[in-house]
Write a protein that holds these residues in place. Structure first.
Motif, PDB file in Angstrom:
ATOM      1  N   THR A 119       0.824  -1.210   0.000  1.00 41.90           N
ATOM      2  CA  THR A 119       0.000   0.000   0.000  1.00 41.90           C
ATOM      3  C   THR A 119       0.856   1.257   0.000  1.00 41.90           C
ATOM      4  OG1 THR A 119      -0.103  -0.132   2.416  1.00 41.90           O
ATOM      5  CG2 THR A 119      -1.909  -1.120   1.183  1.00 41.90           C
ATOM      6  N   ASN A 120       2.174   1.129   0.178  1.00 45.30           N
ATOM      7  CA  ASN A 120       3.075   2.282   0.171  1.00 45.30           C
ATOM      8  C   ASN A 120       4.147   2.045  -0.870  1.00 45.30           C
ATOM      9  OD1 ASN A 120       4.864   4.328   0.584  1.00 45.30           O
ATOM     10  ND2 ASN A 120       5.155   3.968   2.774  1.00 45.30           N
ATOM     11  N   GLY A 121       4.139   2.801  -1.950  1.00 43.77           N
ATOM     12  CA  GLY A 121       5.112   2.597  -3.009  1.00 43.77           C
ATOM     13  C   GLY A 121       5.852   3.858  -3.400  1.00 43.77           C
ATOM     14  N   GLY A 122       6.302   4.659  -2.415  1.00 42.92           N
ATOM     15  CA  GLY A 122       7.005   5.886  -2.722  1.00 42.92           C
ATOM     16  C   GLY A 122       8.494   5.656  -2.903  1.00 42.92           C
TER      17      GLY A 122
ATOM     18  N   LEU B 118      13.818   4.071  -1.353  1.00 46.69           N
ATOM     19  CA  LEU B 118      12.450   3.637  -1.043  1.00 46.69           C
ATOM     20  C   LEU B 118      12.092   4.101   0.360  1.00 46.69           C
ATOM     21  CD1 LEU B 118       9.949   1.874  -1.869  1.00 46.69           C
ATOM     22  CD2 LEU B 118      11.100  -0.018  -0.718  1.00 46.69           C
ATOM     23  N   TRP B 119      10.928   4.739   0.488  1.00 44.45           N
ATOM     24  CA  TRP B 119      10.451   5.216   1.778  1.00 44.45           C
ATOM     25  C   TRP B 119      10.001   4.026   2.620  1.00 44.45           C
ATOM     26  CZ3 TRP B 119      11.012   9.172   4.697  1.00 44.45           C
ATOM     27  CH2 TRP B 119      10.097   9.488   5.712  1.00 44.45           C
ATOM     28  N   SER B 120      10.577   3.902   3.813  1.00 41.49           N
ATOM     29  CA  SER B 120      10.320   2.733   4.633  1.00 41.49           C
ATOM     30  C   SER B 120      10.308   3.105   6.103  1.00 41.49           C
ATOM     31  CB  SER B 120      11.376   1.654   4.375  1.00 41.49           C
ATOM     32  OG  SER B 120      11.109   0.491   5.116  1.00 41.49           O
ATOM     33  N   CYS B 121       9.637   2.271   6.896  1.00 38.87           N
ATOM     34  CA  CYS B 121       9.559   2.478   8.342  1.00 38.87           C
ATOM     35  C   CYS B 121       9.862   1.161   9.058  1.00 38.87           C
ATOM     36  CB  CYS B 121       8.171   2.955   8.762  1.00 38.87           C
ATOM     37  SG  CYS B 121       7.630   4.485   7.975  1.00 38.87           S
ATOM     38  N   GLY B 122      10.462   1.278  10.241  1.00 43.32           N
ATOM     39  CA  GLY B 122      10.610   0.122  11.103  1.00 43.32           C
ATOM     40  C   GLY B 122      11.844  -0.699  10.849  1.00 43.32           C
TER      41      GLY B 122
ATOM     42  N   VAL C 132       7.201  -4.684  -1.506  1.00 41.37           N
ATOM     43  CA  VAL C 132       6.374  -5.524  -0.634  1.00 41.37           C
ATOM     44  C   VAL C 132       6.419  -4.967   0.779  1.00 41.37           C
ATOM     45  CG1 VAL C 132       6.678  -7.606  -2.027  1.00 41.37           C
ATOM     46  CG2 VAL C 132       8.288  -7.094  -0.194  1.00 41.37           C
ATOM     47  N   SER C 133       5.384  -5.293   1.550  1.00 40.24           N
ATOM     48  CA  SER C 133       5.341  -4.887   2.951  1.00 40.24           C
ATOM     49  C   SER C 133       5.718  -6.074   3.819  1.00 40.24           C
ATOM     50  CB  SER C 133       3.947  -4.380   3.333  1.00 40.24           C
ATOM     51  OG  SER C 133       2.982  -5.398   3.154  1.00 40.24           O
ATOM     52  N   PHE C 134       6.519  -5.793   4.822  1.00 42.60           N
ATOM     53  CA  PHE C 134       6.936  -6.822   5.767  1.00 42.60           C
ATOM     54  C   PHE C 134       6.075  -6.694   7.012  1.00 42.60           C
ATOM     55  CE2 PHE C 134       9.792  -7.697   9.455  1.00 42.60           C
ATOM     56  CZ  PHE C 134       9.758  -9.065   9.358  1.00 42.60           C
ATOM     57  N   CYS C 135       5.079  -7.575   7.121  1.00 40.22           N
ATOM     58  CA  CYS C 135       4.197  -7.597   8.302  1.00 40.22           C
ATOM     59  C   CYS C 135       3.520  -6.253   8.541  1.00 40.22           C
ATOM     60  CB  CYS C 135       4.977  -8.001   9.542  1.00 40.22           C
ATOM     61  SG  CYS C 135       5.815  -9.575   9.381  1.00 40.22           S
ATOM     62  N   ASP C 136       3.228  -5.522   7.490  1.00 38.99           N
ATOM     63  CA  ASP C 136       2.571  -4.214   7.596  1.00 38.99           C
ATOM     64  C   ASP C 136       3.375  -3.234   8.437  1.00 38.99           C
ATOM     65  OD1 ASP C 136       0.447  -5.046   6.026  1.00 38.99           O
ATOM     66  OD2 ASP C 136      -0.625  -5.876   7.742  1.00 38.99           O
ATOM     67  N   VAL C 137       4.679  -3.469   8.565  1.00 42.07           N
ATOM     68  CA  VAL C 137       5.525  -2.593   9.368  1.00 42.07           C
ATOM     69  C   VAL C 137       6.558  -1.898   8.498  1.00 42.07           C
ATOM     70  CG1 VAL C 137       7.240  -2.523  11.209  1.00 42.07           C
ATOM     71  CG2 VAL C 137       5.199  -3.932  11.473  1.00 42.07           C
ATOM     72  N   ARG C 138       7.136  -2.617   7.571  1.00 43.99           N
ATOM     73  CA  ARG C 138       8.277  -2.108   6.824  1.00 43.99           C
ATOM     74  C   ARG C 138       8.053  -2.363   5.342  1.00 43.99           C
ATOM     75  NH1 ARG C 138      13.477  -3.825   5.366  1.00 43.99           N
ATOM     76  NH2 ARG C 138      12.884  -5.965   5.767  1.00 43.99           N
ATOM     77  N   ILE C 139       8.424  -1.382   4.504  1.00 43.79           N
ATOM     78  CA  ILE C 139       8.295  -1.514   3.062  1.00 43.79           C
ATOM     79  C   ILE C 139       9.684  -1.751   2.487  1.00 43.79           C
ATOM     80  CG2 ILE C 139       7.379  -0.469   0.967  1.00 43.79           C
ATOM     81  CD1 ILE C 139       5.336  -0.890   3.223  1.00 43.79           C
ATOM     82  N   VAL C 140       9.831  -2.795   1.675  1.00 45.56           N
ATOM     83  CA  VAL C 140      11.146  -3.143   1.139  1.00 45.56           C
ATOM     84  C   VAL C 140      11.012  -3.531  -0.329  1.00 45.56           C
ATOM     85  CG1 VAL C 140      12.091  -3.916   3.353  1.00 45.56           C
ATOM     86  CG2 VAL C 140      10.895  -5.532   1.871  1.00 45.56           C
ATOM     87  N   LEU C 141      12.172  -3.654  -0.988  1.00 44.47           N
ATOM     88  CA  LEU C 141      12.231  -4.169  -2.344  1.00 44.47           C
ATOM     89  C   LEU C 141      12.652  -5.630  -2.322  1.00 44.47           C
ATOM     90  CD1 LEU C 141      13.887  -1.485  -4.667  1.00 44.47           C
ATOM     91  CD2 LEU C 141      11.509  -2.192  -4.556  1.00 44.47           C
TER      92      LEU C 141
ATOM     93  N   SER D 238      23.336  -6.799   2.554  1.00 44.67           N
ATOM     94  CA  SER D 238      23.162  -5.370   2.772  1.00 44.67           C
ATOM     95  C   SER D 238      22.320  -5.071   4.001  1.00 44.67           C
ATOM     96  CB  SER D 238      22.502  -4.733   1.546  1.00 44.67           C
ATOM     97  OG  SER D 238      21.145  -5.146   1.428  1.00 44.67           O
ATOM     98  N   GLY D 239      21.563  -6.093   4.452  1.00 44.57           N
ATOM     99  CA  GLY D 239      20.681  -5.888   5.591  1.00 44.57           C
ATOM    100  C   GLY D 239      19.330  -5.329   5.235  1.00 44.57           C
ATOM    101  N   ILE D 240      19.119  -4.959   3.964  1.00 52.20           N
ATOM    102  CA  ILE D 240      17.836  -4.387   3.552  1.00 52.20           C
ATOM    103  C   ILE D 240      17.236  -5.118   2.360  1.00 52.20           C
ATOM    104  CG2 ILE D 240      18.362  -2.095   4.458  1.00 52.20           C
ATOM    105  CD1 ILE D 240      19.068  -1.227   1.634  1.00 52.20           C
ATOM    106  N   GLY D 241      18.033  -5.934   1.667  1.00 53.93           N
ATOM    107  CA  GLY D 241      17.513  -6.646   0.503  1.00 53.93           C
ATOM    108  C   GLY D 241      16.745  -7.882   0.946  1.00 53.93           C
ATOM    109  N   LEU D 242      15.454  -7.891   0.676  1.00 50.53           N
ATOM    110  CA  LEU D 242      14.594  -8.968   1.135  1.00 50.53           C
ATOM    111  C   LEU D 242      14.683 -10.160   0.198  1.00 50.53           C
ATOM    112  CD1 LEU D 242      12.380  -9.761   3.210  1.00 50.53           C
ATOM    113  CD2 LEU D 242      10.717  -8.885   1.567  1.00 50.53           C
ATOM    114  N   LEU D 243      14.795 -11.368   0.799  1.00 50.86           N
ATOM    115  CA  LEU D 243      14.852 -12.599   0.014  1.00 50.86           C
ATOM    116  C   LEU D 243      13.563 -13.398   0.121  1.00 50.86           C
ATOM    117  CD1 LEU D 243      18.474 -13.729   0.930  1.00 50.86           C
ATOM    118  CD2 LEU D 243      17.735 -12.550  -1.140  1.00 50.86           C
TER     119      LEU D 243
END
Length: 331
Positions: free
Chosen positions: A35-38, A68-72, A94-103, A185-190
């Motif tokens: 729901t957040n794609g900025g 990418l704008w992200s929280c958490g 994609v959203s991670f548990c509705d907390v964090r937005i990642v690529l 990198s600690g931010i790249g989601l697998l």
């Protein structure tokens, strides 16, 4: 060189420079599953995508920086996460548990994240009071191993740990646990996976069965009859639980399965003592060392099967597993 010559030379340079960017531009694709794609590319304007949108954008042959704008997750505050995006690649927001937005890069890795959520046959996945431990596995046959696994425990707490991962909850309840494997990198989601765990703060008591006449069920009664529900409770060491051992006595719970000819059908709201919150449904400890409740069949008028059980009124103090269950039919 006069002014006219300088302007002509600059115009020629511009004419050759602009087409070179256009002709040499390569692209990447982003699919927005959140729901957040900025995001912005190479410091450009912020692009906002809606869930389900797909966009293609130009990137440098040497890689562009996508923010990418992200929280958490690792930081409690919202921030821009930086990714290096190369041409001819595809990514999901994609959203991670509705907390964090990642690529998440779309590739041939088929990275998986499997959780053996308790209760499980895996001895390393279990709940013990307010403590939970979850085992599982993550990986891919064609990609490098993950650098770590991030856990969101569903109670506002998070952390990083390999399998098996353990956590302590402060209160009884059912929680959604999310696990994410990430790259170096600690931010790249697998990969992401979730499961639900239920923890109880109370001790476990056992009920071995109701005493006669409710031991051999189903039992038939006429209307306006008093049904004696009598049972024994034991702790994990097999010691009998007496009245003084519990701050909150157990309660009766009744539910109903209507028969095909039931007119009209009875809902749970129509049944006396249909839940732990109903007044006057507490068992009491008798002089014969039994927990007893006299259940009146007044108001039980529909034809069908009725079930009664003894349950905890306060799961934070204790739970009854297994619970005594009996069946009765009102004629």
């Amino acid at each position: 060189m006069n002014t006219h010559q300088r302007l002509l030379r600059r115009s020629i340079a511009v004419l050759f420079f602009i087409p070179a960017l256009a002709w040499g531009a390569e692209t990447a694709t982003i699919n927005c599953l959140s729901t957040n794609g900025g995001f912005s590319v190479d410091g450009g304007p912020l692009t906002i995508l809606q869930q389900g949108d797909t966009t293609e954008f130009a990137v440098s042959p040497d890689g562009s920086i996508l923010e990418l704008w992200s929280c958490g997750w690792q930081d409690p505050d919202c921030r821009m996460l930086e990714y290096t995006i190369f041409p001819n690649t595809e990514w999901n927001i994609v959203s991670f548990c509705d907390v964090r937005i990642v690529l998440q890069e779309v590739n041939d890795c088929n990275y998986i994240m499997a959780l053996n959520c308790p209760p499980s046959d895996d001895p390393q996945s279990f709940t013990d009071g307010l403590d939970v431990q979850i085992n599982g596995y993550t990986g891919s046959q064609s990609c490098a191993l993950a650098a770590g696994i991030h856990w969101d425990w569903g109670d506002g707490q998070s952390g990083s740990s390999w399998f098996p991962a353990a956590h302590h909850y402060d209160a009884t309840g059912t929680y959604t646990v999310c696990a994410a494997a990430y790259d170096g990198s600690g931010i790249g989601l697998l990969a992401i996976n979730t499961c639900q765990v239920t923890v109880q703060s109370g001790r476990k008591l056992a009920c071995v069965g109701f005493a006669p006449p409710m031991a051999d069920f189903p039992v038939s009664f006429k209307r306006n009859h008093a049904i004696p529900l009598r049972a024994e409770l034991f702790d994990a060491e097999g010691l009998e639980i007496r009245g003084a051992d519990l701050a909150t006595p157990p309660v009766v719970n009744v539910w109903f399965e209507p028969s095909a000819s039931a007119e009209p059908p009875v809902s749970l709201e129509d049944i006396p003592h249909s839940g732990a919150g109903d007044p006057g449904n507490e068992f009491y400890f008798t002089n014969s060392d039994l927990w007893q409740f006299i259940l009146s069949t007044h108001g039980y008028s529909a034809f069908g099967q009725y079930y009664a059980t003894i349950e905890s009124a306060d799961p934070s103090e204790y739970v009854i597993e297994p619970a005594c269950v009996t069946e009765f039919i009102v004629k």
